[in-house]
Design a protein around this motif. Sequence first.
Motif, PDB file in Angstrom:
ATOM      1  N   ARG A  47       7.099  -1.089   2.779  1.00  0.00           N
ATOM      2  CA  ARG A  47       6.223  -1.297   1.625  1.00  0.00           C
ATOM      3  C   ARG A  47       7.100  -1.478   0.391  1.00  0.00           C
ATOM      4  NH1 ARG A  47       2.136   3.631   3.035  1.00  0.00           N
ATOM      5  NH2 ARG A  47       4.124   4.680   2.938  1.00  0.00           N
ATOM      6  N   ASP A  48       6.954  -2.620  -0.258  1.00  0.00           N
ATOM      7  CA  ASP A  48       7.582  -2.848  -1.550  1.00  0.00           C
ATOM      8  C   ASP A  48       6.996  -1.784  -2.473  1.00  0.00           C
ATOM      9  OD1 ASP A  48       9.337  -4.570  -3.041  1.00  0.00           O
ATOM     10  OD2 ASP A  48       7.586  -5.428  -4.036  1.00  0.00           O
ATOM     11  N   THR A  49       7.843  -1.021  -3.124  1.00  0.00           N
ATOM     12  CA  THR A  49       7.350   0.129  -3.887  1.00  0.00           C
ATOM     13  C   THR A  49       7.985   0.168  -5.271  1.00  0.00           C
ATOM     14  OG1 THR A  49       7.043   1.364  -1.830  1.00  0.00           O
ATOM     15  CG2 THR A  49       7.088   2.642  -3.866  1.00  0.00           C
ATOM     16  N   HIS A  50       7.190  -0.194  -6.262  1.00  0.00           N
ATOM     17  CA  HIS A  50       7.660  -0.171  -7.649  1.00  0.00           C
ATOM     18  C   HIS A  50       6.984   0.952  -8.411  1.00  0.00           C
ATOM     19  CE1 HIS A  50       9.788  -3.826  -6.883  1.00  0.00           C
ATOM     20  NE2 HIS A  50       8.677  -4.449  -6.515  1.00  0.00           N
ATOM     21  N   GLN A  51       7.548   1.260  -9.559  1.00  0.00           N
ATOM     22  CA  GLN A  51       7.024   2.303 -10.437  1.00  0.00           C
ATOM     23  C   GLN A  51       6.389   1.654 -11.667  1.00  0.00           C
ATOM     24  OE1 GLN A  51       6.935   5.370  -9.130  1.00  0.00           O
ATOM     25  NE2 GLN A  51       7.930   4.348  -7.389  1.00  0.00           N
ATOM     26  N   PRO A  52       5.663   2.436 -12.465  1.00  0.00           N
ATOM     27  CA  PRO A  52       4.984   1.853 -13.635  1.00  0.00           C
ATOM     28  C   PRO A  52       5.907   1.132 -14.626  1.00  0.00           C
ATOM     29  CG  PRO A  52       4.076   4.014 -13.154  1.00  0.00           C
ATOM     30  CD  PRO A  52       5.280   3.836 -12.250  1.00  0.00           C
ATOM     31  N   ASP A  53       7.204   1.440 -14.605  1.00  0.00           N
ATOM     32  CA  ASP A  53       8.138   0.763 -15.516  1.00  0.00           C
ATOM     33  C   ASP A  53       8.689  -0.543 -14.928  1.00  0.00           C
ATOM     34  OD1 ASP A  53       9.849   1.700 -13.533  1.00  0.00           O
ATOM     35  OD2 ASP A  53      11.319   2.520 -14.943  1.00  0.00           O
ATOM     36  N   TYR A  54       8.036  -1.081 -13.900  1.00  0.00           N
ATOM     37  CA  TYR A  54       8.518  -2.277 -13.204  1.00  0.00           C
ATOM     38  C   TYR A  54       8.932  -3.393 -14.164  1.00  0.00           C
ATOM     39  CZ  TYR A  54       8.555  -6.688 -10.702  1.00  0.00           C
ATOM     40  OH  TYR A  54       8.926  -7.921 -10.234  1.00  0.00           O
ATOM     41  N   CYS A  68       2.760  -4.271  -6.523  1.00  0.00           N
ATOM     42  CA  CYS A  68       3.141  -3.189  -5.610  1.00  0.00           C
ATOM     43  C   CYS A  68       3.594  -1.927  -6.339  1.00  0.00           C
ATOM     44  CB  CYS A  68       4.200  -3.674  -4.621  1.00  0.00           C
ATOM     45  SG  CYS A  68       3.606  -4.989  -3.549  1.00  0.00           S
ATOM     46  N   VAL A  69       2.888  -1.584  -7.410  1.00  0.00           N
ATOM     47  CA  VAL A  69       3.174  -0.330  -8.101  1.00  0.00           C
ATOM     48  C   VAL A  69       2.574   0.794  -7.257  1.00  0.00           C
ATOM     49  CG1 VAL A  69       2.775   1.032 -10.201  1.00  0.00           C
ATOM     50  CG2 VAL A  69       3.295  -1.425 -10.370  1.00  0.00           C
ATOM     51  N   GLU A  70       3.424   1.740  -6.891  1.00  0.00           N
ATOM     52  CA  GLU A  70       3.029   2.820  -5.986  1.00  0.00           C
ATOM     53  C   GLU A  70       1.725   3.476  -6.434  1.00  0.00           C
ATOM     54  OE1 GLU A  70       5.152   6.471  -3.596  1.00  0.00           O
ATOM     55  OE2 GLU A  70       6.048   5.798  -5.472  1.00  0.00           O
TER      56      GLU A  70
END
Length: 173
Positions: A47-54, A68-70
Amino acid sequence: MRKLLVVVDMQKDFVDGALGTKEAVAIVPAVIEKIKSYDKKDIFVTRDTHQPDYMETQEGHNLPVEHCVEGTAGWELDKEVAAVVDGATFVNKPTFGSVKLAEMISDIASKEEIEIELIGLCTDICVVSNALMLKAHMPEVHISVDSKCCAGVTPEKHEAALETMRSCQIDVR
């Protein structure tokens, strides 16, 4: 010989969400059939997993489409795919290729003879990255990609990625 399947990033944002394409939607039935042909213990799902600061990351500057923001709906697997992967091993990855995935599968390869097949999205970014990382970690392991179970950002980039993998001795089917 144990046969492993790597299902790359079959997430809503890549299928029919923020970065979805008609080609990605079209492969879902073939992906589901492929998954059903493997034992769940032999399936790895990334799973491509980014955070809100992407958008502040290097990737966000180069691909300024939040995806793909977690914890978001777009990060979740496509619903049809999610329905058939219960019992698989999930690997969240912060970027295109996963070092963790390569290490996990290398550990298995150190104990028994394996083959690896990759499917998923996007052929020209995450599929090719993971295929090449796996090949670099295990040059003598047979690695293949099912081209009918992959889609690229564009059909042209899909074909270019398949050619790159062929050049690196990955069996493209």
